[in-house]
Design an enzyme around this catalytic site. Structure first.
Site, PDB file in Angstrom:
ATOM      1  N   ARG A 166       0.917  -1.139   0.000  1.00 55.57           N
ATOM      2  CA  ARG A 166       0.000   0.000   0.000  1.00 55.57           C
ATOM      3  C   ARG A 166       0.947   1.175   0.000  1.00 55.57           C
ATOM      4  O   ARG A 166       1.782   1.296   0.908  1.00 55.57           O
ATOM      5  CB  ARG A 166      -0.868  -0.024   1.267  1.00 55.57           C
ATOM      6  CG  ARG A 166      -1.601   1.291   1.565  1.00 55.57           C
ATOM      7  CD  ARG A 166      -2.662   1.530   0.525  1.00 55.57           C
ATOM      8  NE  ARG A 166      -3.499   2.697   0.832  1.00 55.57           N
ATOM      9  CZ  ARG A 166      -3.330   3.901   0.309  1.00 55.57           C
ATOM     10  NH1 ARG A 166      -2.331   4.139  -0.523  1.00 55.57           N
ATOM     11  NH2 ARG A 166      -4.154   4.885   0.597  1.00 55.57           N
ATOM     12  N   HIS A 169       1.689   6.550   2.742  1.00 55.80           N
ATOM     13  CA  HIS A 169       0.672   7.603   2.730  1.00 55.80           C
ATOM     14  C   HIS A 169       0.379   8.029   4.156  1.00 55.80           C
ATOM     15  O   HIS A 169       0.843   7.410   5.115  1.00 55.80           O
ATOM     16  CB  HIS A 169      -0.621   7.083   2.082  1.00 55.80           C
ATOM     17  CG  HIS A 169      -1.300   6.041   2.916  1.00 55.80           C
ATOM     18  ND1 HIS A 169      -0.808   4.768   3.056  1.00 55.80           N
ATOM     19  CD2 HIS A 169      -2.414   6.092   3.694  1.00 55.80           C
ATOM     20  CE1 HIS A 169      -1.597   4.083   3.861  1.00 55.80           C
ATOM     21  NE2 HIS A 169      -2.577   4.865   4.270  1.00 55.80           N
ATOM     22  N   HIS A 171      -2.909  10.356   6.576  1.00 56.80           N
ATOM     23  CA  HIS A 171      -4.235  10.993   6.530  1.00 56.80           C
ATOM     24  C   HIS A 171      -4.569  11.563   7.889  1.00 56.80           C
ATOM     25  O   HIS A 171      -3.894  11.261   8.880  1.00 56.80           O
ATOM     26  CB  HIS A 171      -5.311   9.998   6.085  1.00 56.80           C
ATOM     27  CG  HIS A 171      -5.073   8.619   6.563  1.00 56.80           C
ATOM     28  ND1 HIS A 171      -5.211   8.253   7.865  1.00 56.80           N
ATOM     29  CD2 HIS A 171      -4.656   7.505   5.900  1.00 56.80           C
ATOM     30  CE1 HIS A 171      -4.926   6.979   7.996  1.00 56.80           C
ATOM     31  NE2 HIS A 171      -4.568   6.492   6.836  1.00 56.80           N
ATOM     32  N   GLU A 175      -6.390   5.416  12.678  1.00 54.29           N
ATOM     33  CA  GLU A 175      -6.632   4.150  11.972  1.00 54.29           C
ATOM     34  C   GLU A 175      -6.307   2.962  12.880  1.00 54.29           C
ATOM     35  O   GLU A 175      -5.425   3.052  13.736  1.00 54.29           O
ATOM     36  CB  GLU A 175      -5.700   4.181  10.764  1.00 54.29           C
ATOM     37  CG  GLU A 175      -5.690   3.002   9.873  1.00 54.29           C
ATOM     38  CD  GLU A 175      -4.728   3.255   8.693  1.00 54.29           C
ATOM     39  OE1 GLU A 175      -4.829   2.542   7.714  1.00 54.29           O
ATOM     40  OE2 GLU A 175      -3.871   4.164   8.799  1.00 54.29           O
ATOM     41  N   HIS A 209       1.417   2.088   9.172  1.00 49.76           N
ATOM     42  CA  HIS A 209       1.879   3.245   8.400  1.00 49.76           C
ATOM     43  C   HIS A 209       2.299   2.772   7.031  1.00 49.76           C
ATOM     44  O   HIS A 209       1.756   3.172   6.032  1.00 49.76           O
ATOM     45  CB  HIS A 209       2.983   3.969   9.167  1.00 49.76           C
ATOM     46  CG  HIS A 209       2.426   4.701  10.341  1.00 49.76           C
ATOM     47  ND1 HIS A 209       2.428   6.053  10.442  1.00 49.76           N
ATOM     48  CD2 HIS A 209       1.783   4.252  11.443  1.00 49.76           C
ATOM     49  CE1 HIS A 209       1.825   6.429  11.560  1.00 49.76           C
ATOM     50  NE2 HIS A 209       1.421   5.340  12.188  1.00 49.76           N
ATOM     51  N   GLU A 231     -10.503   6.313   0.706  1.00 48.63           N
ATOM     52  CA  GLU A 231      -9.197   5.900   0.199  1.00 48.63           C
ATOM     53  C   GLU A 231      -8.711   6.830  -0.905  1.00 48.63           C
ATOM     54  O   GLU A 231      -7.526   6.880  -1.191  1.00 48.63           O
ATOM     55  CB  GLU A 231      -9.304   4.473  -0.374  1.00 48.63           C
ATOM     56  CG  GLU A 231      -9.187   3.385   0.668  1.00 48.63           C
ATOM     57  CD  GLU A 231      -7.774   3.243   1.196  1.00 48.63           C
ATOM     58  OE1 GLU A 231      -7.530   3.705   2.325  1.00 48.63           O
ATOM     59  OE2 GLU A 231      -6.935   2.676   0.495  1.00 48.63           O
TER      60      GLU A 231
END
Ligand SMILES: *[C@@H]1O[C@H](CO)[C@@H](O)[C@H](O)[C@H]1NC(C)=O
Ligand SMILES: *[C@@H]1O[C@H](CO)[C@@H](O)[C@H](O)[C@H]1NC(C)=O
Ligand SMILES: *[C@@H]1O[C@H](CO)[C@@H](O)[C@H](O)[C@H]1NC(C)=O
Length: 458
Positions: A166, A169, A171, A175, A209, A231
């Site tokens: 993934r 990134h 945000h 999470e 992460h 997403e």
């Protein structure tokens, strides 16, 4: 206008438009009667219904009084009908019976359902999937777009093939993740420059992460503390480089402009990578701040923790910040319920509840003040959402064990059990309120049951 005049006018208009149509139409034969003869009342147009006889079978429980409200199994029934006791009626169709079979409590709700309750169910199988590059994986999400009441949490189901990432990134939303299948390497760097790396198996949890699929790949859930999370809306490592001038990047990293010649031009999202080294210590990059201290660990090996509560009807495993402090507002129960058994009627005062169904089939009856109640059906791969204070039960209506997750935004896991509440209330108050017999009241337990077995006392 007089009725006769009106009818004459309508007939005239109909003839006019018919002639226009007839002239415009390609040549061919037509057996249709003149349309004026088909308009409105004409005693020649006799109405008949030759196939008025609907053939169907009612399933066990369907003829019981509607307030008994047992689960109805429409599987292997050719023509399910929306009937409960004396309520409902036949449904001649058209129908797609698979919907009624999957959602019997939407199709023929218990008689105790009343009014309206915001939608509380979303199958991730109906979400629009986002496919990764080069068969590296995919993701699909549930947020307020598909459960509008789910304002406080959202979820993502993601697959990473072996070696796939993934994209790095970040945000705004906090999470929490649960590994559903396979294994994954989790890596993190915190604000102090402390580093972290660990591998997780199915049933383990983390605050991820960077993520990379290990041998055989991985599928995991991500749960966010924001119902609007998407997403498509995250800060991406690739975009930091494409959205900053190369002159700035070169100054920042002290490398020549040409160093940026081959950087990706678009989002990577999910993409294949070099297999993670088996020896995890090879990825232990340590700066002067050292490694993340154990009490701030980004992972928790929940698969190896025993049940918090074990009973005849199933078990419940609770994890909250008391044991996993980094996930400071995620309190979670992994619940296993045997066929027919029930996660008892309860509610949460601290937080809304987000659900994911790992295995089996269930129904949840939600009572929402004032005087509203509805029942929702769930299967493996579905998400659910129950706003705080609303009472709910989770009944295993399948033939196999039911396994699901309850996620709360709270610093510890808590609920109020309807049974314990009444068991600890003076009997006279219960009697005055509910008009129950002393024998019934004396059966109420003083302890929380969490899960009760499937027998119904006759
Ligand atoms: C992971 O998925 C594979 C393929 O469906 C299955 O055989 C395996 O049992 C699953 N593992 C776990 C831990 O659920
Ligand atoms: C309580 O139940 C009894 C039957 O057991 C009934 O006769 C009585 O009317 C009920 N009382 C109230 C207040 O509903
Ligand atoms: C039920 O219990 C109450 C005390 O809570 C008592 O006063 C009453 O007599 C009992 N009724 C019967 C029918 O036993």
């Amino acid at each position: 206008m007089a009725p006769q005049a009106l009818r004459a006018l309508i007939a005239l208009l109909a003839t006019a438009s018919f002639s226009q149509y007839a002239f415009a139409a390609p040549t061919g034969t037509s057996t249709a009667a003149a349309p004026t003869a088909l308009l409105g009342y004409n005693p020649d147009n006799v109405v008949k219904n030759d196939d008025a006889d609907i053939k169907y079978t009612l399933v066990p429980g369907q003829t019981d009084s509607a307030v008994v409200g047992a689960h109805l199994d429409f599987n292997n029934v050719e023509n399910p009908q929306p009937i409960r006791g004396s309520k409902g009626g036949t449904d001649p169709g058209p129908n797609t019976n698979e919907y009624s079979q999957l959602n019997p409590d939407r199709f023929a709700p218990p008689g105790t359902d009343h009014g309206s309750v915001d939608n509380a169910q979303w199958p991730l199988g109906l979400s629009h999937a986002k496919l990764g590059l080069d068969r590296a994986g995919w993701s699909r999400q549930q947020n307020i777009d598909n459960i509008p009441a789910a304002t406080d949490m959202a979820g993502v189901d993601m697959r990473l093939e072996e070696g796939a990432y993934r994209e790095l990134h970040w945000h705004k939303a906090a999470e929490w993740s649960y590994v559903l299948n396979g294994s994954v390497r989790v890596q993190a760097v915190n604000e102090k420059g402390e580093t972290f790396v660990d591998d997780l198996n199915a049933g383990d949890v983390g605050v991820p992460h960077s993520l990379q699929g290990l041998e055989g790949g991985v599928e995991f859930l991500l749960i966010f503390d924001d119902g609007e999370f998407s997403e498509d809306n995250t800060f991406l490592a690739s975009e930091v480089f494409t959205r900053n001038p190369k002159e700035i990047l070169s100054k920042n990293f002290k490398v020549p402009l040409s160093a940026w010649d081959n950087i990706p031009t678009g989002e990577l999202f999910i993409f294949p990578g070099t297999k993670a080294p088996t020896d995890i210590s090879k990825q232990n990059i340590v700066g002067s701040a050292g490694i993340v201290p154990i009490e701030n660990s980004y992972t928790y090996h929940l698969s190896k923790q025993g049940a918090t509560f074990d009973a005849e009807g199933g078990s419940i495993k609770i994890l909250d910040p008391t044991s996993f402090p980094i996930a400071s507002m995620f309190s979670v129960a992994i619940v296993t319920v045997k066929p027919g058994a029930l996660r008892e009627v309860h509610w949460h005062t601290a937080s809304d509840e987000w659900n994911y169904f790992i295995a089996g089939s269930a129904r949840i009856g939600i009572y929402a003040a004032v005087n509203n109640a509805q029942t929702f059906d769930y299967h493996a791969g579905d998400t659910g959402y129950i706003p705080k204070q609303m009472t709910h039960y989770v009944e295993n209506v399948g033939k196999d064990d039911l396994m699901f997750i309850e996620v709360l935004q709270a610093d510890h896991f808590s609920d109020i059990s309807l049974g314990q509440w009444l068991g600890l209330t003076p009997p006279q108050i219960v009697q005055d309120t509910l008009n129950l017999t002393n024998t019934t009241i004396s059966a109420f337990k003083k302890e929380k049951q969490y899960i009760v077995s499937g027998d119904v006392v006759e």
